[in-house]
Scaffold this active site. Structure first.
Site, PDB file in Angstrom:
ATOM      1  N   LYS A  81     -50.296  -1.164  -7.287  1.00  0.00           N
ATOM      2  CA  LYS A  81     -49.530  -0.986  -6.076  1.00  0.00           C
ATOM      3  C   LYS A  81     -49.825   0.392  -5.477  1.00  0.00           C
ATOM      4  O   LYS A  81     -50.337   1.242  -6.222  1.00  0.00           O
ATOM      5  CB  LYS A  81     -48.040  -1.169  -6.335  1.00  0.00           C
ATOM      6  CG  LYS A  81     -47.423  -0.080  -7.240  1.00  0.00           C
ATOM      7  CD  LYS A  81     -45.964  -0.261  -7.381  1.00  0.00           C
ATOM      8  CE  LYS A  81     -45.187   0.512  -6.379  1.00  0.00           C
ATOM      9  NZ  LYS A  81     -44.967   1.929  -6.720  1.00  0.00           N
ATOM     10  N   HIS A  88     -40.593  -3.495  -6.966  1.00  0.00           N
ATOM     11  CA  HIS A  88     -39.788  -3.605  -8.193  1.00  0.00           C
ATOM     12  C   HIS A  88     -38.398  -4.215  -7.960  1.00  0.00           C
ATOM     13  O   HIS A  88     -37.993  -5.133  -8.652  1.00  0.00           O
ATOM     14  CB  HIS A  88     -39.611  -2.237  -8.854  1.00  0.00           C
ATOM     15  CG  HIS A  88     -40.899  -1.501  -9.085  1.00  0.00           C
ATOM     16  ND1 HIS A  88     -42.068  -2.121  -9.438  1.00  0.00           N
ATOM     17  CD2 HIS A  88     -41.200  -0.176  -9.013  1.00  0.00           C
ATOM     18  CE1 HIS A  88     -43.030  -1.221  -9.586  1.00  0.00           C
ATOM     19  NE2 HIS A  88     -42.528  -0.035  -9.324  1.00  0.00           N
TER      20      HIS A  88
HETATM   21  C1  BG6 Z   1     -43.629   3.371  -9.803  1.00  0.00           C
HETATM   22  C2  BG6 Z   1     -43.260   4.273  -8.665  1.00  0.00           C
HETATM   23  O1  BG6 Z   1     -44.092   2.141  -9.348  1.00  0.00           O
HETATM   24  O2  BG6 Z   1     -42.477   3.178 -10.619  1.00  0.00           O
HETATM   25  C3  BG6 Z   1     -42.726   5.585  -9.158  1.00  0.00           C
HETATM   26  O3  BG6 Z   1     -44.414   4.502  -7.854  1.00  0.00           O
HETATM   27  C4  BG6 Z   1     -41.591   5.367 -10.122  1.00  0.00           C
HETATM   28  O4  BG6 Z   1     -42.300   6.409  -8.088  1.00  0.00           O
HETATM   29  C5  BG6 Z   1     -41.973   4.354 -11.199  1.00  0.00           C
HETATM   30  O5  BG6 Z   1     -41.272   6.611 -10.718  1.00  0.00           O
HETATM   31  C6  BG6 Z   1     -40.776   3.982 -12.038  1.00  0.00           C
HETATM   32  O6  BG6 Z   1     -41.198   3.221 -13.124  1.00  0.00           O
HETATM   33  P1  BG6 Z   1     -40.381   3.196 -14.483  1.00  0.00           P
HETATM   34  O7  BG6 Z   1     -41.106   2.188 -15.312  1.00  0.00           O
HETATM   35  O8  BG6 Z   1     -40.407   4.577 -15.036  1.00  0.00           O
HETATM   36  O9  BG6 Z   1     -38.987   2.761 -14.117  1.00  0.00           O
END
Ligand code: BG6
Length: 484
Positions: A148, A240
């Site tokens: 992404k 997400h």
């Molecule tokens: C990423 C984002 O996709 O997901 C980031 O670009 C973010 O900004 C991250 O910090 C969060 O992922 P996780 O797995 O730490 O919740």
């Protein structure tokens, strides 16, 4: 164990490769889940030697990931690692890769091309590979993993999909959303569809509202250049958070096959009532943490949101009238990702229950991270009273149940799935476009005169007060169960 496979990682000197891809491949190697004949080729701009690539990957593994590497295992794994510097804009790079592969591989080996690069290179790399005939599946399969962000709006995502489909079949394309690789996220469907007790009440008749929170304590760190253009909606909501919402809201499928699951997810997104550009002030809140504009590579008067909260409705029989509240932010009070299903309160109270509407409604909470767990809150009689009640919790904790190291990193699962051709946890082209269709009007509205105020919030808090007011309009409030 998969067939002889070569992983070609573009952007191999970057953070993602060092923090996630190499450690996950190493873990799969230790678990004997990589083919005996595997090769990993790193390609990036920096002029590293093979040895430097191996050393830096090893140091990162020890420093940044939970993986505990024994020297012997690491040395064996590292003997499969090679690195070449290359300019993604030059045709010679792809000719070179083609020649190298022919030289080092067993004929008929499969290829996974992993695009761990900034998005502006996605098409460049895919075109370079296509021009050197590397994407044809005549001699082994060819799969391309795309990180992404996939596009920055509907138009760019559509254009990207079109160009990709000129040289790749959809079955060769693996668009990553690492949230889908998290065990706890996959467990949402298992909890819903491998049990009989939840599904009959999983609808508007029993559920009052759904809350999805993805909060982080970190700021934008070194990613100011990317983040200042992206902001919280493109970075977290379009991918997400929307994925989480679809898993909570989708209908059961007849099988656990990729397209069956993706079709149902698509139906949910199609049924989400769009928030129009002129409605953003009613249904969305945006905020920016204090100090954001002083971060490196952020413009001094930036209006980029680092926090957002939104209220969605899904226009179908199951969910009509049930608000889905989504919030996400950087520099929040805690790192926590959780889904709270708030059930309706009892229709008639015969016990002296608390009057507070939130205090006495049943809650099913899925803690995705940290403290991965599921909690059911219900009312119980307080001993020694005539009939007073109090809310109590029934808990399931992954680590207690399955062991302290039971949760592999999301990338481990996703890399394994690409190797085995299992596409359920990857986003199909139509979903990427539909997701943008939902968020484009919101982003447009945020640039208009109807935009909600960009509230500055203090780091270490739960974001702007407006987000409390958003739920207050529905006599509701944010609930936080996970994370302590
Ligand atoms: C990423 C984002 O996709 O997901 C980031 O670009 C973010 O900004 C991250 O910090 C969060 O992922 P996780 O797995 O730490 O919740």
């Amino acid at each position: 164990m998969v067939d002889s496979t070569t992983y070609i990682i573009f952007g191999a000197s970057g953070d993602l490769s060092r923090r996630k891809l190499i450690p996950s491949l190493f873990n799969l190697f230790c678990k004997k889940r990589l083919a005996a004949d595997f090769q990993i080729i790193g390609i990036a701009g920096r002029s590293w030697s093979h040895e430097e690539f191996r050393r830096i990957s090893h140091e990162s593994l020890l420093e940044l990931s939970d993986v505990k590497a024994g020297d012997e295992e690491w040395n064996l794994f590292a003997s499969h690692l090679t690195y070449y510097s290359g300019d993604f804009n030059k045709p010679e790079t792809y000719q070179f890769i083609q020649a190298k592969l022919a030289e080092m591989e067993i004929p008929g080996s499969n290829h996974i091309y992993y695009l761990a690069t900034p998005p502006e290179y996605f098409l460049e790399i895919i075109t370079g590979l296509a021009n050197t005939d590397q994407l044809k599946e005549e001699n082994g399969w060819r799969r391309v993993v795309i990180e992404k962000p996939f596009g920055s709006d509907l138009q760019s995502a559509r254009a990207l999909n079109q160009s990709i489909h000129e040289v790749l079949d959809e079955h060769q394309v693996y668009r990553i959303d690492h949230y889908l690789g998290k065990e706890t996220v996959q467990n949402i469907l298992v909890a819903r569809f491998a049990n009989t007790i939840f599904e009959p009440i999983w609808n508007r008749n029993y559920i009052d509202s759904v809350q999805i929170t993805v909060a982080e304590t970190v700021g934008v760190e070194t990613r100011g250049k990317y983040y200042d253009k992206a902001g919280i909606v493109r970075d977290m909501f379009q991918n997400h958070l929307l994925q989480l919402l679809t898993l909570v809201a989708m209908e059961p499928t007849s099988s656990y096959k990729a397209d069956a699951l993706r079709d149902e997810k698509l139906k949910v997104i199609s049924a989400i009532r769009p928030i129009l550009a002129n409605e953003v002030d009613q249904h969305t809140v945006r905020g920016q943490y204090r100090g954001y504009t002083a971060e490196p590579n952020v413009v001094p008067d930036s209006q980029t949101a680092t926090y957002a909260a939104m209220r969605f409705f899904i226009d179908n029989w199951r969910w009509q009238g049930v608000p889905f509240y989504l919030r996400s932010g950087k520099k929040m009070a805690q790192k926590v990702s959780e889904i709270v299903i708030q059930f309706k309160t009892v229709p008639h109270r015969i016990f002296p229950m608390q009057n507070d509407f939130n205090a006495s409604s049943n809650l099913l909470t899925m803690c995705l991270q940290p403290n991965e767990s599921i909690h059911l809150r219900f009312e119980a009689k307080v001993p020694g009273t005539q009939a007073d009640t109090r809310s109590v919790d029934m808990d399931f904790n992954y680590r207690d149940e399955f062991g302290p190291n039971s949760l592999p990193d999301a990338y481990e699962r996703l890399l394994l799935d690409v190797s085995t051709g299992e596409a359920s946890l990857f986003t199909r082209a139509d979903q990427t476009e539909l997701s943008w269709q939902l968020f484009d009007p919101i982003l447009k509205g945020w640039e208009s005169s109807r935009a909600p105020t960009l509230s500055i919030y203090e780091p270490g808090t739960w974001g702007p007060d407006e987000s409390v007011r958003l739920l207050g309009q529905d006599q509701c409030e944010w609930i936080q169960i996970c994370g302590g």
